[in-house]
Motif scaffolding. Structure first.
Motif, PDB file in Angstrom:
ATOM      1  N   GLU A 269       0.855  -1.192   0.000  1.00 17.30           N
ATOM      2  CA  GLU A 269       0.000   0.000   0.000  1.00 17.30           C
ATOM      3  C   GLU A 269       0.887   1.236   0.000  1.00 17.30           C
ATOM      4  O   GLU A 269       1.882   1.311   0.730  1.00 17.30           O
ATOM      5  CB  GLU A 269      -0.886  -0.001   1.247  1.00 17.30           C
ATOM      6  N   THR A 270       0.525   2.197  -0.806  1.00 15.73           N
ATOM      7  CA  THR A 270       1.341   3.403  -0.911  1.00 15.73           C
ATOM      8  C   THR A 270       0.738   4.531  -0.090  1.00 15.73           C
ATOM      9  O   THR A 270      -0.480   4.628   0.063  1.00 15.73           O
ATOM     10  CB  THR A 270       1.454   3.856  -2.378  1.00 15.73           C
ATOM     11  N   SER A 271       1.596   5.391   0.425  1.00 15.17           N
ATOM     12  CA  SER A 271       1.142   6.530   1.210  1.00 15.17           C
ATOM     13  C   SER A 271       0.878   7.722   0.311  1.00 15.17           C
ATOM     14  O   SER A 271       1.358   7.787  -0.826  1.00 15.17           O
ATOM     15  CB  SER A 271       2.209   6.907   2.244  1.00 15.17           C
ATOM     16  N   ARG A 272       0.113   8.677   0.851  1.00 14.15           N
ATOM     17  CA  ARG A 272      -0.168   9.886   0.082  1.00 14.15           C
ATOM     18  C   ARG A 272       1.125  10.654  -0.190  1.00 14.15           C
ATOM     19  O   ARG A 272       1.306  11.226  -1.266  1.00 14.15           O
ATOM     20  CB  ARG A 272      -1.142  10.766   0.854  1.00 14.15           C
ATOM     21  N   LEU A 273       2.049  10.653   0.768  1.00  9.47           N
ATOM     22  CA  LEU A 273       3.315  11.340   0.593  1.00  9.47           C
ATOM     23  C   LEU A 273       4.122  10.715  -0.543  1.00  9.47           C
ATOM     24  O   LEU A 273       4.735  11.405  -1.351  1.00  9.47           O
ATOM     25  CB  LEU A 273       4.120  11.286   1.899  1.00  9.47           C
ATOM     26  N   GLU A 274       4.099   9.376  -0.622  1.00 12.68           N
ATOM     27  CA  GLU A 274       4.827   8.684  -1.674  1.00 12.68           C
ATOM     28  C   GLU A 274       4.221   8.985  -3.042  1.00 12.68           C
ATOM     29  O   GLU A 274       4.933   9.228  -4.019  1.00 12.68           O
ATOM     30  CB  GLU A 274       4.825   7.178  -1.399  1.00 12.68           C
ATOM     31  N   MET A 275       2.893   8.979  -3.110  1.00 12.44           N
ATOM     32  CA  MET A 275       2.217   9.301  -4.368  1.00 12.44           C
ATOM     33  C   MET A 275       2.556  10.728  -4.801  1.00 12.44           C
ATOM     34  O   MET A 275       2.777  11.004  -5.985  1.00 12.44           O
ATOM     35  CB  MET A 275       0.705   9.146  -4.214  1.00 12.44           C
ATOM     36  N   SER A 276       2.608  11.658  -3.849  1.00 16.98           N
ATOM     37  CA  SER A 276       2.944  13.038  -4.156  1.00 16.98           C
ATOM     38  C   SER A 276       4.372  13.129  -4.694  1.00 16.98           C
ATOM     39  O   SER A 276       4.656  13.890  -5.630  1.00 16.98           O
ATOM     40  CB  SER A 276       2.815  13.900  -2.898  1.00 16.98           C
ATOM     41  N   TRP A 278       5.934  10.784  -6.369  1.00 18.85           N
ATOM     42  CA  TRP A 278       5.930  10.262  -7.740  1.00 18.85           C
ATOM     43  C   TRP A 278       5.421  11.318  -8.715  1.00 18.85           C
ATOM     44  O   TRP A 278       5.930  11.458  -9.821  1.00 18.85           O
ATOM     45  CB  TRP A 278       5.074   9.002  -7.819  1.00 18.85           C
TER      46      TRP A 278
END
Length: 324
Positions: A269-276, A278
Motif C-alpha cells: 500500500e502506498t502513502s499519500r506522501l509517496e504518491m505526491s 511520484w
C-alpha cells in the motif's frame, strides 16, 4: 552557369484567407476566394517574391511566397524544396529572390509551381540537433496502439511499393495504393513522430515522379494530410477524442502498471506522501525535456504539437505519452 529549379508552393487557401477562423472548415466564400486567386495566377503567370519568414511560429525556417507583397503560399516544407529556395536567394544576393509562376492547380486546396534561377550551387539545409535525444528518463515507453501499428504498416507498404515503381519501372495497383493512403489519412491523423513524417514526405516525392492523374490525386491527399497534421482543427480533435481515448486505453493501463511495478507499488500500500513524490518526479521529467522546456504548457495537446515541430522520435513520443 545559371540553371533553373522548380519549387512547389502549398498552403494557398490559408494565405489568401488570413482572417479564416482557425480550427474550422473553409466557408464557401473562402473556397471561392482561393479558386479565384489560383485562376488569376494560372491566367497571368506573374512574377512573385520568395523570402524567409523568421516570424513564423510553427517553422522558423519557413519560406513564404508573396505576390504584390501579399502572402500567397509557402515553399513546401521539405529539405529539398527549401534548399532550392535558399540557393536561389543566395544566387540573387540576398534574403529573397524573384520567381515566375509556371504551373497552377486550380481547386479549393490548390497549389502552384514556381521556377527560380540559381548558379548551380548546392545549399545544404542546416542539420538540427534532435533535442529529444537528451531526454533520458527511466520512463518505460507506452506500448504502441493498434492505430499506431496500422499506420506504420501502411506507410512502410506504401513506401516499398512506390520504390519499386520508381526504381524498377514496375506497374502499380492504384486500388492497393489508395487503401494505404486511406489508412494513413484516417488512422494516422494523430501520429506525430518524425520517422513517419519523413517517410510520408518521401512517398509524396516518389508519387510526384510517377505519371498519372490517380497518382497525382493520391499525392495531393498525402500532402494535405501532412500539412494539416498540426493545425488547430487537428489539435481540437486530439484534445477531445484522441488523447483522452489513448490515456484510457489498455496500452496506457499497461504502461501505468509497469511504472508502478518499477516502483514496487504493486506489492504494498502506498502513502499519500509517496504518491505526491511520484507526481513530482513525473512533473520533473516533463519540465526537463530540452525540446520543449522553454515553453511549458498545461495543455498536453499543445505539448504534443510542439513535439511534431521539434521532430519527436517514436521512442520519445511513447515515453512522453507515458507521463502525460
Amino acid at each position: 552557369m545559371p540553371t533553373t529549379e522548380r519549387i512547389k508552393i502549398v498552403g494557398v487557401q490559408f494565405a489568401v484567407n488570413p482572417d479564416h477562423e482557425r480550427g474550422t472548415e473553409m466557408t464557401a466564400e473562402e473556397q471561392q476566394r482561393t479558386v479565384d486567386f489560383l485562376t488569376m495566377l494560372d491566367r497571368k503567370r506573374p512574377r512573385v517574391s520568395v523570402r524567409l519568414e523568421p516570424t513564423n511560429e510553427n517553422d522558423k525556417e519557413a519560406v513564404v511566397v508573396r505576390w504584390w507583397s501579399r502572402k500567397c503560399g509557402y515553399v513546401r516544407n521539405t529539405p529539398e524544396q527549401k534548399a532550392k529556395a535558399r540557393a536561389a536567394m543566395e544566387t540573387q544576393g540576398g534574403d529573397h529572390c524573384m520567381a515566375r509562376v509556371m504551373e497552377v492547380e486550380v481547386s479549393v486546396s490548390g497549389w502552384f509551381i514556381i521556377e527560380v534561377e540559381t548558379d548551380g550551387r548546392t545549399v545544404v539545409p542546416r542539420v538540427m540537433k534532435n533535442l529529444w535525444d537528451d531526454w533520458n528518463t527511466n520512463v518505460r515507453p507506452m506500448p504502441k496502439t493498434e492505430q499506431m501499428l496500422m499506420t506504420e504498416d501502411a506507410v512502410e507498404c506504401l513506401d516499398d511499393a512506390l520504390l519499386l515503381v520508381v526504381s524498377q519501372s514496375k506497374g502499380y495497383d492504384v486500388d492497393e495504393l489508395a487503401e494505404y493512403v486511406k489508412v494513413i489519412c484516417t488512422e494516422g491523423r494523430h501520429v506525430l513522430c518524425s520517422e513517419i513524417k519523413r517517410k510520408l514526405e518521401t512517398c509524396v516525392l516518389r508519387m510526384e515522379a510517377i505519371e498519372g492523374e490517380e497518382m497525382r490525386r493520391l499525392s495531393r491527399n498525402l500532402e494535405h494530410h501532412l500539412t494539416g497534421m498540426c493545425n488547430e482543427h487537428r489539435q481540437i480533435e486530439r484534445r477531445k477524442e484522441w488523447l483522452p481515448g489513448l490515456l484510457l486505453s489498455a496500452e496506457a493501463g499497461t504502461a501505468w502498471r509497469e511504472w508502478l511495478h518499477d516502483h514496487g507499488a504493486d506489492t504494498r500500500e502506498t502513502s499519500r506522501l509517496e504518491m505526491s513524490g511520484w507526481l513530482t518526479q513525473v512533473e520533473s521529467d516533463l519540465a526537463n525535456i530540452p525540446a520543449i522546456a522553454p515553453c511549458q504548457s498545461d495543455d498536453d495537446c499543445s505539448l504534443l504539437t510542439r513535439g511534431f515541430y521539434t521532430d519527436i522520435t517514436t521512442d520519445a513520443l511513447l515515453r512522453l505519452l507515458s507521463v502525460c
